[in-house]
Write a protein that holds these residues in place. Structure first.
Motif, PDB file in Angstrom:
ATOM      1  N   LEU A 577     -38.671  55.039  48.488  1.00  0.00           N
ATOM      2  CA  LEU A 577     -39.711  54.699  47.515  1.00  0.00           C
ATOM      3  C   LEU A 577     -40.723  53.749  48.154  1.00  0.00           C
ATOM      4  N   THR A 578     -41.973  54.013  47.884  1.00  0.00           N
ATOM      5  CA  THR A 578     -43.057  53.116  48.290  1.00  0.00           C
ATOM      6  C   THR A 578     -43.927  52.828  47.077  1.00  0.00           C
ATOM      7  N   ILE A 579     -44.149  51.529  46.797  1.00  0.00           N
ATOM      8  CA  ILE A 579     -45.004  51.129  45.668  1.00  0.00           C
ATOM      9  C   ILE A 579     -46.313  50.597  46.234  1.00  0.00           C
ATOM     10  N   THR A 580     -47.393  51.170  45.763  1.00  0.00           N
ATOM     11  CA  THR A 580     -48.725  50.768  46.195  1.00  0.00           C
ATOM     12  C   THR A 580     -49.554  50.374  44.978  1.00  0.00           C
ATOM     13  N   TRP A 581     -50.330  49.312  45.124  1.00  0.00           N
ATOM     14  CA  TRP A 581     -51.222  48.871  44.044  1.00  0.00           C
ATOM     15  C   TRP A 581     -52.661  49.211  44.409  1.00  0.00           C
ATOM     16  N   LEU A 582     -53.370  49.737  43.441  1.00  0.00           N
ATOM     17  CA  LEU A 582     -54.773  50.093  43.623  1.00  0.00           C
ATOM     18  C   LEU A 582     -55.620  49.345  42.604  1.00  0.00           C
ATOM     19  N   LYS A 583     -56.853  49.122  42.961  1.00  0.00           N
ATOM     20  CA  LYS A 583     -57.835  48.560  42.018  1.00  0.00           C
ATOM     21  C   LYS A 583     -58.979  49.544  41.904  1.00  0.00           C
ATOM     22  N   ASP A 584     -59.192  50.024  40.684  1.00  0.00           N
ATOM     23  CA  ASP A 584     -60.249  51.001  40.429  1.00  0.00           C
ATOM     24  C   ASP A 584     -60.138  52.184  41.384  1.00  0.00           C
ATOM     25  N   ASN A 585     -58.876  52.631  41.581  1.00  0.00           N
ATOM     26  CA  ASN A 585     -58.549  53.792  42.410  1.00  0.00           C
ATOM     27  C   ASN A 585     -58.876  53.579  43.886  1.00  0.00           C
ATOM     28  N   GLY A 586     -59.067  52.349  44.285  1.00  0.00           N
ATOM     29  CA  GLY A 586     -59.282  52.030  45.686  1.00  0.00           C
ATOM     30  C   GLY A 586     -58.294  50.962  46.139  1.00  0.00           C
ATOM     31  N   GLU A 587     -58.368  50.622  47.403  1.00  0.00           N
ATOM     32  CA  GLU A 587     -57.460  49.614  47.926  1.00  0.00           C
ATOM     33  C   GLU A 587     -57.749  48.252  47.307  1.00  0.00           C
ATOM     34  N   LEU A 588     -56.694  47.422  47.266  1.00  0.00           N
ATOM     35  CA  LEU A 588     -56.883  46.057  46.791  1.00  0.00           C
ATOM     36  C   LEU A 588     -57.813  45.323  47.757  1.00  0.00           C
ATOM     37  N   PRO A 589     -58.615  44.409  47.240  1.00  0.00           N
ATOM     38  CA  PRO A 589     -59.463  43.623  48.149  1.00  0.00           C
ATOM     39  C   PRO A 589     -58.619  42.869  49.168  1.00  0.00           C
ATOM     40  N   ASP A 610     -62.892  40.648  39.773  1.00  0.00           N
ATOM     41  CA  ASP A 610     -61.521  41.133  39.742  1.00  0.00           C
ATOM     42  C   ASP A 610     -61.241  42.018  38.538  1.00  0.00           C
ATOM     43  N   GLY A 611     -62.134  42.023  37.565  1.00  0.00           N
ATOM     44  CA  GLY A 611     -61.920  42.871  36.395  1.00  0.00           C
ATOM     45  C   GLY A 611     -61.909  44.343  36.773  1.00  0.00           C
ATOM     46  N   GLY A 612     -61.116  45.125  36.081  1.00  0.00           N
ATOM     47  CA  GLY A 612     -61.035  46.553  36.348  1.00  0.00           C
ATOM     48  C   GLY A 612     -59.646  47.088  36.067  1.00  0.00           C
ATOM     49  N   ALA A 613     -59.408  48.319  36.516  1.00  0.00           N
ATOM     50  CA  ALA A 613     -58.131  48.987  36.295  1.00  0.00           C
ATOM     51  C   ALA A 613     -57.240  48.800  37.518  1.00  0.00           C
ATOM     52  N   TYR A 614     -56.045  48.281  37.292  1.00  0.00           N
ATOM     53  CA  TYR A 614     -55.059  48.098  38.354  1.00  0.00           C
ATOM     54  C   TYR A 614     -53.958  49.140  38.157  1.00  0.00           C
ATOM     55  N   THR A 615     -53.704  49.899  39.210  1.00  0.00           N
ATOM     56  CA  THR A 615     -52.789  51.033  39.132  1.00  0.00           C
ATOM     57  C   THR A 615     -51.610  50.801  40.058  1.00  0.00           C
ATOM     58  N   CYS A 616     -50.423  50.988  39.500  1.00  0.00           N
ATOM     59  CA  CYS A 616     -49.194  50.953  40.285  1.00  0.00           C
ATOM     60  C   CYS A 616     -48.842  52.398  40.644  1.00  0.00           C
ATOM     61  N   ALA A 629     -53.196  49.470  34.194  1.00  0.00           N
ATOM     62  CA  ALA A 629     -53.507  48.470  33.172  1.00  0.00           C
ATOM     63  C   ALA A 629     -54.865  47.885  33.506  1.00  0.00           C
ATOM     64  N   VAL A 630     -55.585  47.535  32.484  1.00  0.00           N
ATOM     65  CA  VAL A 630     -56.933  47.009  32.660  1.00  0.00           C
ATOM     66  C   VAL A 630     -56.891  45.489  32.595  1.00  0.00           C
ATOM     67  N   LEU A 631     -57.555  44.869  33.538  1.00  0.00           N
ATOM     68  CA  LEU A 631     -57.739  43.415  33.533  1.00  0.00           C
ATOM     69  C   LEU A 631     -59.168  43.127  33.088  1.00  0.00           C
ATOM     70  N   SER A 632     -59.279  42.392  32.000  1.00  0.00           N
ATOM     71  CA  SER A 632     -60.594  41.998  31.498  1.00  0.00           C
ATOM     72  C   SER A 632     -60.800  40.526  31.810  1.00  0.00           C
ATOM     73  N   VAL A 633     -61.821  40.250  32.567  1.00  0.00           N
ATOM     74  CA  VAL A 633     -62.180  38.865  32.884  1.00  0.00           C
ATOM     75  C   VAL A 633     -63.347  38.488  31.984  1.00  0.00           C
ATOM     76  N   VAL A 634     -63.087  37.558  31.086  1.00  0.00           N
ATOM     77  CA  VAL A 634     -64.113  37.196  30.111  1.00  0.00           C
ATOM     78  C   VAL A 634     -65.072  36.191  30.730  1.00  0.00           C
ATOM     79  N   ASP A 635     -66.297  36.231  30.245  1.00  0.00           N
ATOM     80  CA  ASP A 635     -67.338  35.362  30.779  1.00  0.00           C
ATOM     81  C   ASP A 635     -68.427  35.235  29.725  1.00  0.00           C
ATOM     82  N   VAL A 636     -69.365  34.370  29.985  1.00  0.00           N
ATOM     83  CA  VAL A 636     -70.505  34.272  29.080  1.00  0.00           C
ATOM     84  C   VAL A 636     -71.264  35.592  29.122  1.00  0.00           C
TER      85      VAL A 636
END
Length: 1191
Positions: A577-589, A610-616, A629-636
């Motif tokens: 098994l290999t677990i990879t995390w993606l952000k917005d279907n791309g590699e993590l920063p 950093d807001g966006g969709a994080y995929t396991c 799961a979606v990460l929402s970063v709130v701001d003004v």
């Protein structure tokens, strides 16, 4: 029957769609599989794999390489034709052919010329199954000829005229790239006014004086040979009208007259193309370039349109400042009329270009290789299109089919060759040629007739692993001619698998639509045709699917915080098994803030980005699952935009806007601000707030304001940046709505009235020409209102008024439109003057020695001549009889009593003193005259403490006291009182003795005191008013009349028993040590003191107990150090016995100090020694007294 040839394939995709696509591809592919073992046995006609381009331009400085590569079984042989005839390469020593290839190399670098080998070449690859031919390869050497020599005359023209500088480069192969530069090889700047045409000429729509230069040079770059040729420089001089007139006038007689008129503006005309219409022909797939360049003054602007159509959006480009229109990948649909329009301020002109798109032949269906078994049928199809329609011709093994050997199995039907009942002799390579006037296409396609027993190409014992409940595809790639039939079996003795449970594909693949655990096992594929049979076994394993049992969850976080996502996975234990995390279907920063730990992802110091969709993504070798799961970063919020003003009325307007992104936090409200660009440019004011659900607001406006509005959005995190300002809106002028505020009337001089007010600001003026009408009259008179209109100021001074008279005042605003409403009336006063009368009947009542009460009669109100602020008392201390003489040098004190008060208290007076005072009335202008001085005396008071108290000359039974009188006697001293009492060793006080001393004394001696006794003294002075503050002191009587030792008490340490004992012991040790100091001054030694002291002590003295702290031994290691001063001294610090200097005389009564026979000192101790040990003290007493030591 058509032969199916199955390529080798180890594993197929799991999806059904992918499977269907794959199967379709396999069925339509007719190439023999490139399996190495299969290719070793199968014959195959030649196929051209690589060749030089049709139009082959070579560099004449390098060897010529003409490519021709082909494959086939057996390997083909190669031959060439040149210009339609056989090219015998063996006869030309400069030409060689690459071994195993048809590629020619012509060595012209050492000898020979490229022009000698210019021509049309064609390659033929041949083996026993047929012959394939290449395209006709036209070989031409590159050419970069020089410019023809020409004489270029300088060009002189007037400012504003048009100009074309011709380039006319030499014809090269391929055509050169043209550009204009100066002598410094700097490109000449181009613009809408000056630009280069497609033909290389330089066009000036109108010339300017800065166009004057002598080095306009056209360059031609030949890329193939990497050479650049240049034209002779062209000189251009642009002269102004004034210069032209001066030149002409110099060449004319006085009687002649000439005047060149300034160059006038003119409408556009085209420099290229000429006329109103032109034609353009282009080939399909090329780039269509249309050009229009116009002259005129001012410089024309070019526009392009297509008549009866629109320009293609994604294929249209404008070049050369829109003078060139380019359409890429042009097709027949782009044919039509294109119109360019040149326009300036004086007019417009247009030119129509009729575009026709022709087409060289292009494939619709190129012929494909055909593999057949004996007796089967087949077809070769060759379909092409072009404009005009291309002609189709066939060749067989490079020979036109009309003269090729006859084959009864083939029949030609236009673009199709039909084969029936083919035999092995029917194998050949066919060429299809599609040509028209713009070019040709040539394609090779072979017909290969084979008779082969079945072969299975899938590797034996291949293992397939499939996830449960998914399709399983088992390969059986095969080859055979005729086409074999395929059967599948499960297990060693199983029956053939049937279509009701399994899917049997034509390419031999077995599909299990839903694989279960019981699908695991060994499967056998059997291929049969009339020439034989072949079989192969494969193995299938079913694995548990990978599942995510805990998915990451939606998260809302603020910037700067930390967020964590969890992803728990269950999988088949036999798979990795290999677990990879993606952000917005791309590699993590690639950022250290992102941490991956097994099944957790943590993001620290979260930012907006950093807001966006994080995929396991959980991967095994067989399957993949994911959860997001979606990460929402709130701001003004982002600022609103698209502000628009509508319903514009005199005093209201409607503002609308589009909200910006709320950044994941709902907008609560919008704040609207305005700017008055006329009166307060750059300063923004609050206008109103509206709900976050609104996007419009009805705003109330003031007259004569140049409004701009901006909007800010507010959410729970704060306020957005302001939006861009709206358009400006100037409201109409109107009369003022309000009058000035803070109106006051106060005189600055006794004869004027200063009227002040707070002016209206520009926003409140409501119109131009803001002024003020100032009105006033006396309050108690019958006069009419006096008025004056003043400019936009803040005060007006009325002169010649009576002193301090009440006035009624009003200030009204007005502008060019009208007056503000009637203003309110304000009361004021003209200027004040100094009071004229002093208070009378001043009376002083002395309350006590430090306090007096003063009374006075008020002055008449009219004499005040101003606002009464109060009464002021001046008082000072004076000497009898010198009141007036020294008055100017006396420091006076002042007390002010507010308003109309007629009495007051004078505190802080000195007792037994002579004072004087006067009273004055005070108004806003100042003080009035002083009342006559009143004098008074303060009675006696109690004195202060004596300034000092010293105790000197202590003796065995007496002490002498010296003192200084009180610094403030506060009266006549009558006497001093001295009280004293003894203090024993336990700090207990003895009886108090009271003694009266005459007032004229400053020294007193007390006699008959106890020896070696501490006394405490209390001393104070007295007047008739009573006793003053006391001063205290302590002192000790001595036992020796010649040498006194006394110490002032600091913290009562001298009366402690342990201190007294310690001091006695130290003194004894020091005295004994001094006897032998000359012999053993610096050597340590311990001496028994206690025994010697006991042996020679007075028998009346009681021995000291051990628990009282008696010293046993003493070391002389520190006997050279001086003894410390006594721990207590009088408060006046008069008793200051210096440190010991080891003199024996200092310890006795002068020189009479003696020792007895055993070395004990028989004198009396005279000094109090302080040992610097914390919380200990020693008092040395006479030897006949008991030595005491207190810890």
């Amino acid at each position: 029957m058509q032969l199916k040839i199955m390529p080798k394939k180890k594993r197929l995709p799991a999806g059904r769609v992918a499977l269907i696509l794959f199967l379709c591809q396999m069925i339509s592919a007719l190439e023999v599989p490139l399996d190495p073992k299969l290719l070793e046995d199968l014959v195959q006609p030649p196929t051209i794999t690589q060749q030089s381009p049709k139009d082959y331009i070579i560099d004449p400085r390098e060897n010529i390489v003409i490519q021709c590569e082909a494959k086939g079984k057996p390997p083909p042989s190669f031959s060439w034709t040149r210009n339609g005839t056989h090219f015998d390469i063996d006869k030309d020593p400069l030409v060689t052919m690459k071994p195993g290839s048809g590629t020619l190399t012509i060595n012209i670098m050492n000898e020979g010329k490229a022009e000698t080998y210019e021509g049309v070449y064609q390659c033929t690859a041949r083996n026993e199954r047929g012959a394939a031919i290449s395209n006709n390869i036209v070989v031409r050497p590159s050419r970069s000829p020089l410019w023809t020599k020409e004489k270029l005359e300088p060009i002189t023209l007037r400012n504003g005229q048009s100009l074309v500088l011709p380039c006319r480069p030499p014809l090269g192969l391929p055509p050169p790239i043209i550009f204009w530069m100066d002598n410094s090889f700097q490109r000449l700047p181009q613009s809408e006014r000056v630009s280069q045409g497609l033909n290389g000429d330089l066009y000036f729509s109108n010339v300017l004086p800065e166009d004057t230069r002598e080095d306009y040079i056209c360059y031609a770059r030949f890329n193939h040979t990497q050479t650049i040729q240049q034209k002779q420089p062209i000189s251009v001089k642009v002269i102004s009208v004034d210069e032209l007139n001066d030149t002409i006038a110099a060449n004319l007689s006085d009687t002649e007259f000439y005047s060149a008129k300034p160059n006038r503006e003119r409408p556009p005309t085209f420099l290229t193309p000429e006329g109103n219409t032109s034609n353009k022909e282009e080939l399909r797939g090329n780039v269509l370039s249309l050009e229009c360049i116009a002259e005129g003054l001012p410089t024309p602007v070019i526009y392009w349109i297509k008549e009866d159509g629109t320009l293609p959006t994604n294929r249209t480009f404008y070049r050369n400042f829109k003078k060139t229109l380019q359409i890429i990948q042009v097709s027949e649909a782009d044919s039509g009329n294109y119109q360019c329009i040149a326009k300036n301020a004086l007019g417009a002109i247009h030119h129509t270009i009729s575009v026709t798109v022709k087409a060289a032949p292009y494939w619709i269906l190129a012929p494909q290789n055909l593999v057949l078994s004996p007796g089967e049928d087949g077809t070769l199809i060759c379909r092409a299109n072009g404009n005009p329609k291309p002609r189709i011709s066939w060749l067989s093994n490079g020979v036109p089919i009309e003269i090729a050997p006859d084959d009864p199995s083939r029949k030609i039907d236009g673009d199709t060759i039909i084969f029936s009942n083919v035999q092995e002799r029917s194998s050949a390579v066919y060429q299809c040629n599609a040509s028209n006037e713009y070019g040709y296409l040539l394609a090779n396609a072979f017909v290969n007739v084979l008779a082969e027993p079945p072969r299975i190409l899938t590797s034996a014992n291949t293992l397939y692993q499939v996830i449960a409940n998914r399709p399983a595809l088992l390969d059986c790639a095969f080859f055979g001619s005729p086409l074999p039939t395929i059967e599948w079996f499960k297990g060693a003795k199983g029956s053939a698998l049937r279509d009701d449970i399994y899917v049997l594909h034509e390419n031999g693949t077995l599909e299990i639509p839903v694989a279960q655990k019981d699908s695991t096992g060994t499967y056998t594929c059997v291929a049969r045709n009339k020439l034989g049979m072949a079989k192969n076994e494969v193995h299938l394993e079913i694995k548990d699917p990978t599942r995510i049992i805990k998915q990451p969850e939606y998260a809302v976080v603020q910037r700067g915080s930390t967020v964590s996502f969890e992803c728990k996975v269950k999988h088949d234990h036999t798979l990795t098994l290999t677990i990879t995390w993606l952000k917005d279907n791309g590699e993590l920063p690639s950022d250290g803030r992102f941490t991956v730990d097994k099944d957790h992802l943590e993001v620290a110091d979260v930012r907006d980005s950093d807001g966006g969709a994080y995929t396991c993504v959980a991967n095994t070798t067989l399957d993949m699952v994911s959860a997001s799961a979606v990460l929402s970063v709130v701001d003004v919020p982002n600022p609103p935009f698209d502000l628009e003003l509508t319903d514009q009325l005199d005093k209201s307007v409607q503002l609308s806007w589009t909200p910006g992104d709320d950044n994941n936090s709902p907008i609560i409200e919008f704040i609207i601000e305005y700017e008055d660009a006329m009166h307060e440019a750059g300063l923004w004011h609050h206008q109103t707030k509206v709900s976050g659900m609104q996007t419009t607001a009805q705003l109330k406006l003031s007259p004569y304001v140049n409004y701009s509005f901006r909007v800010m959005a507010v959410n729970s995190l704060g306020r957005s940046l302001p939006s861009e300002p709206s358009e400006q809106y100037l409201t109409k002028a109107a009369e003022p709505d309000t009058n000035p505020t803070a109106v006051e009337g106060l005189g600055s001089e006794p004869d004027n009235l200063v009227i002040t007010w707070k002016p209206l600001n520009g926003f409140e003026s409501n119109g131009p020409g803001l002024q003020y009408k100032v009105s006033w009259r006396q309050k108690d008179g019958d006069d009419e209102w006096a008025s004056v209109v003043v400019a936009n100021v803040s005060k007006y001074i009325v002169s010649g008024t009576p002193t301090f008279v009440p006035y009624l005042i009003k200030v009204q605003a007005l502008n060019d439109v009208g007056f503000a409403p009637e203003p309110a009336v304000v009361r004021g006063h003209s200027g004040e003057d100094l009071p004229m009368v002093a208070p009378g009947n001043v009376r002083v009542n002395v309350v006590n020695s430090t306090l007096a009460e003063v009374h006075w009669d008020p002055v008449p109100p009219k004499s005040i001549r101003g606002h009464l602020q109060g009464y002021r008392i001046y008082y000072w201390k004076a000497q009898e009889g010198s009141l007036k003489r020294n008055r100017r040098h006396i420091e006076k004190k002042i007390l002010t009593f507010q308003d109309s008060k007629t009495h007051g208290m004078l505190p802080g007076l000195e007792p037994f003193s002579h004072y004087a005072l006067n009273v004055r009335v005070v108004n806003g202008k100042g003080e009035g005259p002083a009342s006559p001085d009143r004098v008074f005396n303060t009675p006696e008071g109690v004195p202060s403490a004596p300034s000092s108290l010293k105790i000197v000359n202590p003796t065995l039974d007496s002490l002498t006291l010296e003192w200084d009188p009180p610094s403030r006697p506060n009266g006549i001293l009558t006497e001093y009182t001295l009280k004293y009492q003894p203090i024993n060793s336990t700090h207990e006080l003895g009886p108090l003795v009271d003694l009266k001393i005459p007032a004229n004394k400053t020294r007193w001696t007390l006699k008959n005191l106890n020896f070696s006794t501490r006394y405490k003294f209390y001393f104070y002075a007295q007047t008739a008013a009573g006793s003053g503050s006391q001063i205290t002191e302590e002192a000790v009587t001595t036992v020796d009349e010649g040498k006194l030792a006394m110490a002032s008490r600091q913290v009562d340490i001298a009366t402690q028993g342990w201190f007294i004992g310690l001091m006695c012991a130290v003194a004894l040790l020091i005295l004994i040590l001094l006897i032998v100091c000359f012999i053993r001054r610096n050597k340590g030694g311990k001496y028994p003191v206690k025994e010697k002291e006991d042996a020679h002590a007075d028998p009346e003295i009681q021995p000291m107990k051990e628990d009282d702290g008696t010293f046993g031994e003493y070391s002389d290691a520190e006997d050279h150090k001086p003894l410390k001063k006594g721990s207590r001294t009088p408060s006046d610090r008069t008793v200051k016995k210096e440190d010991s200097d080891d003199s024996l005389v200092d310890y006795g009564e002068g020189v009479n100090g003696q020792f007895n026979e055993d070395g004990s000192f028989i004198g009396q101790y005279s000094e109090l020694i302080k040992i610097t040990q914390p919380h200990q003290r020693i008092v040395l007493l006479p030897l006949q007294d008991t030595v005491q030591y207190d810890a």
